[in-house]
Write an enzyme that holds these catalytic residues in place. Structure first.
Site, PDB file in Angstrom:
ATOM      1  N   GLY A   1      55.527  54.329  64.131  1.00  0.00           N
ATOM      2  CA  GLY A   1      56.547  53.799  65.051  1.00  0.00           C
ATOM      3  C   GLY A   1      57.771  54.694  65.046  1.00  0.00           C
TER       4      GLY A   1
ATOM      5  N   ARG B   1      50.244  56.339  66.509  1.00  0.00           N
ATOM      6  CA  ARG B   1      49.710  55.816  65.249  1.00  0.00           C
ATOM      7  C   ARG B   1      48.303  56.367  65.017  1.00  0.00           C
ATOM      8  NH1 ARG B   1      53.274  52.084  63.168  1.00  0.00           N
ATOM      9  NH2 ARG B   1      54.472  50.805  64.622  1.00  0.00           N
TER      10      ARG B   1
ATOM     11  N   ASP C   1      54.753  54.255  55.785  1.00  0.00           N
ATOM     12  CA  ASP C   1      53.733  54.177  54.733  1.00  0.00           C
ATOM     13  C   ASP C   1      52.364  54.718  55.183  1.00  0.00           C
ATOM     14  OD1 ASP C   1      53.563  51.991  56.414  1.00  0.00           O
ATOM     15  OD2 ASP C   1      53.137  50.537  54.832  1.00  0.00           O
TER      16      ASP C   1
ATOM     17  N   THR D   1      61.446  54.498  58.454  1.00  0.00           N
ATOM     18  CA  THR D   1      61.040  53.182  58.965  1.00  0.00           C
ATOM     19  C   THR D   1      62.287  52.321  59.143  1.00  0.00           C
ATOM     20  OG1 THR D   1      60.152  51.030  58.311  1.00  0.00           O
ATOM     21  CG2 THR D   1      60.317  52.615  56.579  1.00  0.00           C
TER      22      THR D   1
ATOM     23  N   ASP E   1      62.182  49.235  59.040  1.00  0.00           N
ATOM     24  CA  ASP E   1      61.999  48.065  58.175  1.00  0.00           C
ATOM     25  C   ASP E   1      62.584  48.250  56.768  1.00  0.00           C
ATOM     26  OD1 ASP E   1      60.637  46.961  60.271  1.00  0.00           O
ATOM     27  OD2 ASP E   1      58.676  46.880  59.296  1.00  0.00           O
TER      28      ASP E   1
ATOM     29  N   ASP F   1      61.103  49.443  54.116  1.00  0.00           N
ATOM     30  CA  ASP F   1      60.180  48.805  53.166  1.00  0.00           C
ATOM     31  C   ASP F   1      59.497  49.780  52.201  1.00  0.00           C
ATOM     32  OD1 ASP F   1      58.522  50.049  54.974  1.00  0.00           O
ATOM     33  OD2 ASP F   1      57.446  48.261  55.618  1.00  0.00           O
TER      34      ASP F   1
HETATM   35  O1  F6P Z   1      56.876  49.305  61.191  1.00  0.00           O
HETATM   36  C1  F6P Z   1      58.005  49.295  61.955  1.00  0.00           C
HETATM   37  C2  F6P Z   1      57.872  48.335  63.093  1.00  0.00           C
HETATM   38  O2  F6P Z   1      59.023  48.515  63.879  1.00  0.00           O
HETATM   39  C3  F6P Z   1      57.699  46.852  62.677  1.00  0.00           C
HETATM   40  O3  F6P Z   1      58.865  46.218  62.309  1.00  0.00           O
HETATM   41  C4  F6P Z   1      57.058  46.274  63.910  1.00  0.00           C
HETATM   42  O4  F6P Z   1      56.312  45.139  63.604  1.00  0.00           O
HETATM   43  C5  F6P Z   1      56.164  47.389  64.352  1.00  0.00           C
HETATM   44  O5  F6P Z   1      56.743  48.580  63.919  1.00  0.00           O
HETATM   45  C6  F6P Z   1      55.953  47.406  65.847  1.00  0.00           C
HETATM   46  O6  F6P Z   1      55.022  48.384  66.130  1.00  0.00           O
HETATM   47  P1  F6P Z   1      54.651  48.889  67.600  1.00  0.00           P
HETATM   48  O7  F6P Z   1      55.794  49.736  68.074  1.00  0.00           O
HETATM   49  O8  F6P Z   1      53.411  49.677  67.418  1.00  0.00           O
HETATM   50  O9  F6P Z   1      54.513  47.670  68.443  1.00  0.00           O
END
Ligand code: F6P
Length: 342
Positions: free
Chosen positions: A10, A72, A104, A126, A128, A130
């Protein structure tokens, strides 16, 4: 040296600042040549890239997103021998090293490639926040600023209408964005995946705030599920990696709160708004420092390692450490926040 850079997973405000830091330092301190692979591992596998002369990174440190694009995609998907393809492509292009900027999943892949002999260095990212191996990831501060500003706005309209407002922020398995933005905005209850409250608990705090004449603000991390929720309470679709595609817990909670308490309640899902836009000054500086240090690590031959923030210093740690465990909100931080609820 000839070095490839990729951004994967992401996106996250600050990615461009890392790229700029790497390229400028490589130009001023060394005579490096840079290749930017497009859309993460896809570009590495398909040899889809752009050259990165210094002029290409001009002014990008303050811009969100990534000039390289991201995805991804996974070089080991469908039983592919990703390492062999990456090695072959690097040989064909006369490349000496790779810098992988990601979360990760990306760092896990980077470690797998390193174990197969690919000279690779990681940079953590990230929103998040995390990743356990680094104190903070860039992107997190920007996401918290955006979330806080949005929650302030929700409070304002909630105050006018004497409503309860439920704001949903990102955070798959950890509630860092919810904790920080919720505290900053003065939320009356914050719902984290790490410390699941029941619907009764949430309603108790909402009612207490309402009784004091406040428009209750509930902040909920997307990965939260109430502890008394029935099986299948949130029925998320899965993405192509089998991970739940979160979004909607605020919309599930709002009618339940309204039904139980009779307080008019509205839900807002902030979603990807938190990942877009310009990085804050803090994130630009952190991302730039991580980028320049990642380049030093490449020149020192520190492959299989990742740059990280420890206190105020940028250090490096084995990639394997980075993927070991999630950085969850510790109980002490939860207790600090909890006394402010209601
Ligand atoms: O991992 C980071 C993140 O922003 C999460 O908080 C969220 O759930 C996810 O990515 C969303 O992913 P995508 O952009 O693939 O919908």
């Amino acid at each position: 040296m000839k070095i490839g850079i990729l951004t994967s997973g992401g996106d996250c405000p600050g990615l461009n600042a890392v790229i700029r830091g790497v390229v400028i330092k490589g130009n001023t301190m060394f005579e490096d040549e840079f290749i930017g692979f497009k859309d993460g591992w896809r570009g590495v596998i398909e040899k889809d890239y752009m050259t990165l002369p210094r002029r290409r990174v001009r002014g990008i440190g303050r811009i969100g997103g990534t000039i390289l694009g991201t995805s991804r995609s996974n070089p080991f998907a469908d039983g592919e021998d990703g390492a062999e393809i990456v090695r072959q492509n690097m040989d064909d292009m006369d490349m000496d090293a790779l810098i992988a900027i990601g979360g990760d999943g990306t760092l896990f892949t980077a470690n797998r490639l390193f174990e197969a002999g690919i000279p690779i260095v990681g940079v953590p990212k990230t929103v998040d926040n995390d990743l356990d191996a680094t104190d903070y990831t860039f992107g997190f501060n920007t996401a918290v600023e955006i979330a806080t500003e949005s929650l302030d706005r929700l409070r304002m309209t909630g105050d006018s209408h004497h409503r309860c407002m439920v704001g949903e922020v990102m955070g798959r398995s950890v509630g860092w964005i919810a904790l920080h933005s919720g505290m900053a905005a003065g939320a009356h209850v914050i719902c984290l995946p790490e410390f699941p409250l029941s619907l009764d608990d949430i309603c108790h705090y909402v009612q207490a705030a309402f009784n004091r004449g406040r428009a209750p603000l509930v902040v909920v991390a997307e990965g939260f599920v109430p502890k008394d929720a029935p099986e299948g309470f949130m029925d998320y679709e899965l993405d192509e990696f089998g991970r739940p595609r979160f979004g909607g817990i605020a919309e599930a909670l709002a009618p339940l709160i309204e039904e139980r308490l009779g307080i008019e309640t509205r839900a807002t899902v902030l979603g990807h708004i938190q990942r877009g836009g310009e990085p804050t000054a803090y994130d630009r500086v952190l991302a730039t420092r991580l980028g320049t240090t990642a380049l030093d690590l490449v020149h020192k031959g520190g492959f299989g390692r990742m740059v990280a923030l420890r206190g105020t210093e940028i250090v490096d740690v084995p990639l394997s450490e980075a993927i070991d465990s999630l950085k969850k909100v510790p109980e002490s931080r939860w207790r600090e926040a909890e006394v402010l609820f209601g």
